[in-house]
Design an enzyme around this catalytic site. Sequence first.
Site, PDB file in Angstrom:
ATOM      1  N   ASP A 132       0.741  -1.229   0.176  1.00  0.00           N
ATOM      2  CA  ASP A 132      -0.057   0.143   0.155  1.00  0.00           C
ATOM      3  C   ASP A 132       0.773   1.227   0.115  1.00  0.00           C
ATOM      4  OD1 ASP A 132      -2.335  -1.382  -0.225  1.00  0.00           O
ATOM      5  OD2 ASP A 132      -2.612  -1.254   1.997  1.00  0.00           O
ATOM      6  N   THR A 146       8.639  -5.259  -7.177  1.00  0.00           N
ATOM      7  CA  THR A 146       8.764  -6.414  -6.128  1.00  0.00           C
ATOM      8  C   THR A 146       7.680  -6.139  -4.743  1.00  0.00           C
ATOM      9  OG1 THR A 146      10.446  -5.466  -4.664  1.00  0.00           O
ATOM     10  CG2 THR A 146      11.113  -6.746  -6.481  1.00  0.00           C
ATOM     11  N   HIS A 191       5.312  -7.346   1.274  1.00  0.00           N
ATOM     12  CA  HIS A 191       5.114  -8.282   2.412  1.00  0.00           C
ATOM     13  C   HIS A 191       6.443  -8.884   2.675  1.00  0.00           C
ATOM     14  CE1 HIS A 191       0.968  -9.219   2.840  1.00  0.00           C
ATOM     15  NE2 HIS A 191       1.012  -8.396   1.719  1.00  0.00           N
ATOM     16  N   LYS A 195       2.276   9.821  -1.410  1.00  0.00           N
ATOM     17  CA  LYS A 195       1.260  10.305  -0.772  1.00  0.00           C
ATOM     18  C   LYS A 195       1.292  11.864  -0.053  1.00  0.00           C
ATOM     19  CE  LYS A 195      -0.111   5.629  -0.217  1.00  0.00           C
ATOM     20  NZ  LYS A 195      -0.847   4.424   0.660  1.00  0.00           N
ATOM     21  N   ASP A 228       0.295  14.429  -0.950  1.00  0.00           N
ATOM     22  CA  ASP A 228      -0.935  15.287  -0.875  1.00  0.00           C
ATOM     23  C   ASP A 228      -1.724  14.915   0.267  1.00  0.00           C
ATOM     24  OD1 ASP A 228      -1.077  12.592  -2.121  1.00  0.00           O
ATOM     25  OD2 ASP A 228      -3.078  12.800  -2.145  1.00  0.00           O
ATOM     26  N   SER A 234      21.351 -39.757  15.726  1.00  0.00           N
ATOM     27  CA  SER A 234      21.349 -38.974  14.544  1.00  0.00           C
ATOM     28  C   SER A 234      19.820 -38.731  13.718  1.00  0.00           C
ATOM     29  CB  SER A 234      22.476 -39.563  13.535  1.00  0.00           C
ATOM     30  OG  SER A 234      22.353 -40.963  13.507  1.00  0.00           O
TER      31      SER A 234
END
Length: 626
Positions: A28, A105, A108, A160, A162, A535
């Site tokens: 976002d 890209t 996340h 952003k 603005d 092991s």
Amino acid sequence: MHAPGIFRTASGAAHRPPLRFLTCGSVDDGKSTLIGRLLHEQNLIHDDHREALGRDSKRHGTTGGEMDYALLLDGLEAEREQGITIDVAYRYFATARRSFIVADTPGHEQYTRNMATGASNADLAVLLVDARKGLLSQTKRHALIASLLGIRHVVLAVNKIDLVDFDQTVFEQIAISFNFFAADLGFKDIAAIPISARHGDNISTVSVNTAWYSGPSLLAHLEGVNVDDDRLSKPFRMPVQWVNRANLDFRGFAGTIASGAVTRGDEVAVVPSGRTTKVVSIIGPGGEVGSAEAGDSVTLTLADEVDIARGDMLAAVRDRPAAGDQFAAHLFWMSNEKLLPGRSYLLKIGHRTVSATITELKHRLDIDTLAKLAAKTLSVNEIGLCNLSTASAVAFDPYAENRDTGAFILIDRNTHETVAAGTVDFALRRASNVHRQSQTISRDARSGLMRHKPAVLWFTGLSGSGKSTIANLVEAGLHSRRVHTLMLDGDNVRHGLNRDLGFTEPDRVENIRRVGEVAKLMTDAGLVVLCSFISPFEAERSMVRDLIGADEFIEVFVDTPLEQCIARDPKGLYRRALAGEIKNFTGVDQTYEAPEHPELHLQTVSSDAATLAERVIEDLVRRGII
Ligand code: ADP
């Protein structure tokens, strides 16, 4: 994903190499919107796509019916439904002044892997920051990865703007704190630009809303920024991808030139062997050529019959890469399974794959402060500096000198998952006074005094499964046949050689590594070595198998169901483990990875120990060891 062809190419793009850049930011922050806007303003979107975009914006958009430029890029239906971008997508576009390849890209955290992929061949990173949120860890992480992957040019796009009323102070504070953070990351230039991807401020034209900003628009900066591609000026490197034996008289070495250039008649070195020879001919896709350079895929024929295999590197004689089996490197850990120092991984560098272990984790980087923290392991998305040791010498350059020959990946031996991406920092020299002494009496000579061959019988299974009981009976049986044996078992080794180790995963890995080395020395002495160790991990068992050699390694799976082991509980350990008094107890709170292809599979529920021991001895006879 859109095909590259959907964007119009403006005619007259200057004939210089395209600028490769990537955009990164948190979800976002507006990455996709930014690129969509850029393309839209350059009129690089076909009309039919514009129409489709209008339709999609109404259906999926988050902009209330206005054009949602993010939809242009988030082309995958699945991505649209989820509202996230899930892979690296490359787009190509051009303006009159320059052409561009952009890697989009995802933001996340778990997709750091994709970011690393996109960054490894980019010249510039556009780091997006939401003006309202300021500098987040994610942006710092991306800056750090970009720096480690050799990106030297950064745009800090404060998006952003603005939404914070085009406030100069907000912008400047973000720019200052980023410059402070990035001071030691080695960037050549950082351009901070206040933008609104949604409304177009400072994207391709300078905005009147930010009159206080005197710099160029984002596009003008991208068109003008100077990022010399210096692969051509670097020494010649060509990792050999395959050896082409078209007929008895032809032996060619095919690959893509990673850096520099090669001309017919040039002297070249084969690394790591160090042999040298001359280039007789260079064959390109269209036939023979006089010379070739970085990026070209060619086949070389050479003057001498030198031994060259896939994975070797051909290099300039006077400027060779390092050849070694120890180096320091940064690792970007990508797996949900933690890094285990001492564990054997596969390391792939160029076209060579070798076994490798992390011998020392020097530190982990704190993403926010870049502080070097003491660490025993790396978890997913963490970055650390470590020393690695490979089973045989490989050719490499420090990543800072050559991004193509200094990058590698680590692969899990069993799952084949890529667990880490790495960049070589520098070669480590072995202590120069450690040389393997050449020995007068050979391994075969020692073995020749005995009337049997050496071998390792590796008993693996849960605690109480019967490993020691059966191994003891086998040793007694072998002894009576005059076979020279040695028994190594978990309990006695842990009282001596491995008394410093506990039962955590890393310690179990190191426990088995040391035992493997001792078993190997004992086979050099000609003995049949009986090893009785839980092991629990397949990776270590296969490491010991590689170390000993498949001919001499016999894995014996002592298979007893857990309930049966708990019922037997010969040492009272399960009772204590189940009561929570012993931690990391195999079968209780640590997994046991059962062998998939053991040489011998003994089920102790259906046969008694003596019968099973006899089966082991019969197997040694059948294999011609005794
Ligand atoms: P480990 O070495 O695998 O921890 P031990 O050999 O110390 O296991 O203990 C196994 C126990 O199980 C012993 O008490 C042994 O007598 C008993 N046992 C019962 N049946 C068998 C069998 N078929 N094979 C091996 N051990 C058995």
